[in-house]
Enzyme design. Sequence first.
Site, short mmCIF file in Angstrom:
data_model
loop_
_atom_site.label_atom_id
_atom_site.label_comp_id
_atom_site.label_asym_id
_atom_site.label_seq_id
_atom_site.Cartn_x
_atom_site.Cartn_y
_atom_site.Cartn_z
CD GLU A 82 -1.23 0.22 3.68
OE1 GLU A 82 -1.72 1.35 3.70
OE2 GLU A 82 -1.47 -0.65 4.53
CB CYS A 114 -2.28 -4.45 6.29
SG CYS A 114 -2.09 -2.84 7.07
CB THR A 156 1.05 2.10 15.56
OG1 THR A 156 0.38 3.12 14.80
CG2 THR A 156 0.57 2.19 17.00
CB SER A 205 -8.53 1.28 12.66
OG SER A 205 -7.54 1.44 13.64
CG HIS A 244 -2.29 -6.86 10.30
ND1 HIS A 244 -1.15 -6.38 9.69
CD2 HIS A 244 -3.04 -5.78 10.59
CE1 HIS A 244 -1.24 -5.07 9.63
NE2 HIS A 244 -2.38 -4.67 10.17
CE LYS A 253 -6.20 -4.43 24.78
NZ LYS A 253 -6.54 -3.02 24.52
CG ASN A 324 1.41 -2.33 10.96
OD1 ASN A 324 1.56 -3.35 10.27
ND2 ASN A 324 0.24 -1.76 11.13
CB SER A 358 -7.77 -0.35 7.07
OG SER A 358 -7.25 -0.51 8.37
N1 ACO Z 1 1.59 2.93 30.80
C1 ACO Z 1 1.04 1.79 30.35
N2 ACO Z 1 -0.03 1.78 29.50
C2 ACO Z 1 -0.53 2.96 29.09
C3 ACO Z 1 0.00 4.18 29.54
C4 ACO Z 1 1.11 4.14 30.43
N3 ACO Z 1 1.68 5.25 30.89
N4 ACO Z 1 -0.72 5.17 28.97
C5 ACO Z 1 -1.67 4.59 28.19
N5 ACO Z 1 -1.55 3.24 28.26
C6 ACO Z 1 -2.35 2.22 27.55
C7 ACO Z 1 -3.81 2.53 27.45
O1 ACO Z 1 -4.49 2.13 28.62
C8 ACO Z 1 -4.18 1.69 26.22
O2 ACO Z 1 -4.30 0.33 26.58
P1 ACO Z 1 -5.71 -0.43 26.53
O3 ACO Z 1 -6.28 -0.17 25.16
O4 ACO Z 1 -5.36 -1.84 26.74
O5 ACO Z 1 -6.52 0.18 27.62
C9 ACO Z 1 -2.95 1.79 25.35
O6 ACO Z 1 -1.90 2.24 26.20
C10 ACO Z 1 -3.09 2.76 24.20
O7 ACO Z 1 -3.57 3.96 24.70
P2 ACO Z 1 -4.71 4.77 23.96
O8 ACO Z 1 -4.99 6.01 24.73
O9 ACO Z 1 -5.83 3.89 23.60
O10 ACO Z 1 -3.88 5.13 22.65
P3 ACO Z 1 -4.16 6.22 21.57
O11 ACO Z 1 -5.58 6.55 21.48
O12 ACO Z 1 -3.22 7.34 21.81
O13 ACO Z 1 -3.69 5.46 20.21
C11 ACO Z 1 -3.96 3.73 18.56
C12 ACO Z 1 -3.62 4.06 20.02
C13 ACO Z 1 -5.43 3.96 18.31
C14 ACO Z 1 -3.59 2.28 18.31
C15 ACO Z 1 -3.11 4.66 17.64
O14 ACO Z 1 -1.77 4.43 17.86
C16 ACO Z 1 -3.43 4.49 16.17
O15 ACO Z 1 -4.33 5.11 15.64
N6 ACO Z 1 -2.63 3.64 15.42
C17 ACO Z 1 -2.80 3.43 13.99
C18 ACO Z 1 -4.04 2.64 13.63
C19 ACO Z 1 -3.88 1.15 13.71
O16 ACO Z 1 -2.79 0.63 13.74
N7 ACO Z 1 -5.01 0.43 13.69
C20 ACO Z 1 -5.04 -1.02 13.73
C21 ACO Z 1 -5.66 -1.71 12.57
S1 ACO Z 1 -5.36 -0.93 11.03
C22 ACO Z 1 -3.69 -1.06 10.65
O17 ACO Z 1 -3.06 -2.04 10.82
C23 ACO Z 1 -3.02 0.14 10.11
#
Ligand code: ACO
Length: 444
Positions: A82, A114, A156, A205, A244, A253, A324, A358
């Site tokens: 991609e 992906c 990520t 996502s 993936h 999870k 990733n 996605s």
């Molecule tokens: N210590 C330990 N854990 C922490 C801390 C800390 N200080 N702070 C936060 N965390 C944990 C949170 O509790 C959360 O865990 P949980 O979900 O098990 O409760 C985790 O860290 C992530 O925190 P969030 O606040 O949910 O993270 P955020 O909203 O900032 O972003 C996300 C995470 C959505 C994955 C972001 O990085 C993203 O958009 N990534 C790209 C999209 C993606 O990869 N999607 C997946 C499928 S599509 C693809 O493969 C591209």
Amino acid sequence: PQNIGIKGIEVYIPGQAVNQAELEKFDGIPQGKYTIGLGQTNMAFVNDREDIYSISLTVVSKLIKHYNIDTEKIGRLEVGTETLLDKSKSVKSVLMQLFGDNNDIEGIDTVNACYGGTSSVINAINWIESSSWDGRDAIVVAGDIAIYDKGAARPTGGVGAIAMLIGPDAPIVFDSIRGSFMEHAYDFYKPDFTSEYPVVDGHFSLSCYVKAVDHCYQNYSKKYTGDKNKTVGLYDHFDYNAFHVPTCKLVAKSYARLLYNDYKSNPEAFEKLIDSETRKAIDELSYDASLTDKLLEKTFVTLAKAETKKRVDPALRVPTNTGNMYTASAWVSLASLLYYVGSKDLQKKRLGVFSYGSGLASTLLSVTVVSDISDITKVLDFDFKLGNGRKIESPEQYVAAIELREKAHLQKDFKPSGSIENLASGTYYLEEIDDKFRRKYSIK
Ligand code: ACO
């Protein structure tokens, strides 16, 4: 043809990575968010010297070399990516430079986030099973440069590519049953051609991914069990699982989510494992609520903890250290499993592979290891590639590399200025882009 499967694997991991704990400090993020919260350790990156053509040339040239492949004996070559440099010309056509006099090679690029690599794998299997198969092997290439704009998604990212030699009489054989799930969703997409970065609805996502895990497992299971409400049984059916890997946390999870599907299929089997109050709360959830419910998630993550460590962690060793790789991710997760479990313990074992792209497209398939794979694990050599074979650079150097990429995007008449110091021998790198957007490469 019998035993159609994977006969050789080469994985390309860039010469530099940034440490996620360092990145937390640099980004001013609470300690542990990237490392514990997302489960990531190091993130591979490249500067403006590498692009999808160069990393594909690198990984395919190394596959050919390390497996002594006679290029005349390849009848199909497909690329899933991609990371687009061109709205028309394929990466596959660029790779034809590596096949000498052999110009009779089917296959082209496949694009959907992906998932393109997995679709290419399925095409290769189907070709070998078809009446048009001419007895030759196929090569499937999947690779991406995963980078995000500043913000929550940036940690990520990652980079990497895989090339797989696919043919009959393979040691890693594809099972014939697969389960897929495809649906329209705007969870992650790349509508802005002026930027390398995706548009991403991060949390949406994640729930799309979990939904895809459910449906693929149910669709896979019903073809085995003949009953749409009955799963195959996670631990009985699969010895190991690769996924993936957007983040390692999501994979842990998702593995537990498969167990939740087993619970739904056969709740009685869990009577002694989950207290009645928790079961009641879980049973009352709507399907949509179940996708993000924390009690449900925690219950099954805890239940699956020991098996996750045994059956999934080896598949995360490479992904946690690279980030990733988009199209390559599920297949590199499989390669990680092969390498870190090893040939001996994998004999006659069934390995699940879940691929998610996605938009969205997803498949759960499985492979069985039927003979020795130590030649493959030797070539993979991940201990070296993730250790002395690369350099951990500072977050400042990571950001500088990303900025070079931003400057190089869509350019012509351009000479990249990034360092080539960390490139391993045999790595292709960009020398220049001429006034007609044609790219020239050298080999380190
Ligand atoms: N210590 C330990 N854990 C922490 C801390 C800390 N200080 N702070 C936060 N965390 C944990 C949170 O509790 C959360 O865990 P949980 O979900 O098990 O409760 C985790 O860290 C992530 O925190 P969030 O606040 O949910 O993270 P955020 O909203 O900032 O972003 C996300 C995470 C959505 C994955 C972001 O990085 C993203 O958009 N990534 C790209 C999209 C993606 O990869 N999607 C997946 C499928 S599509 C693809 O493969 C591209």
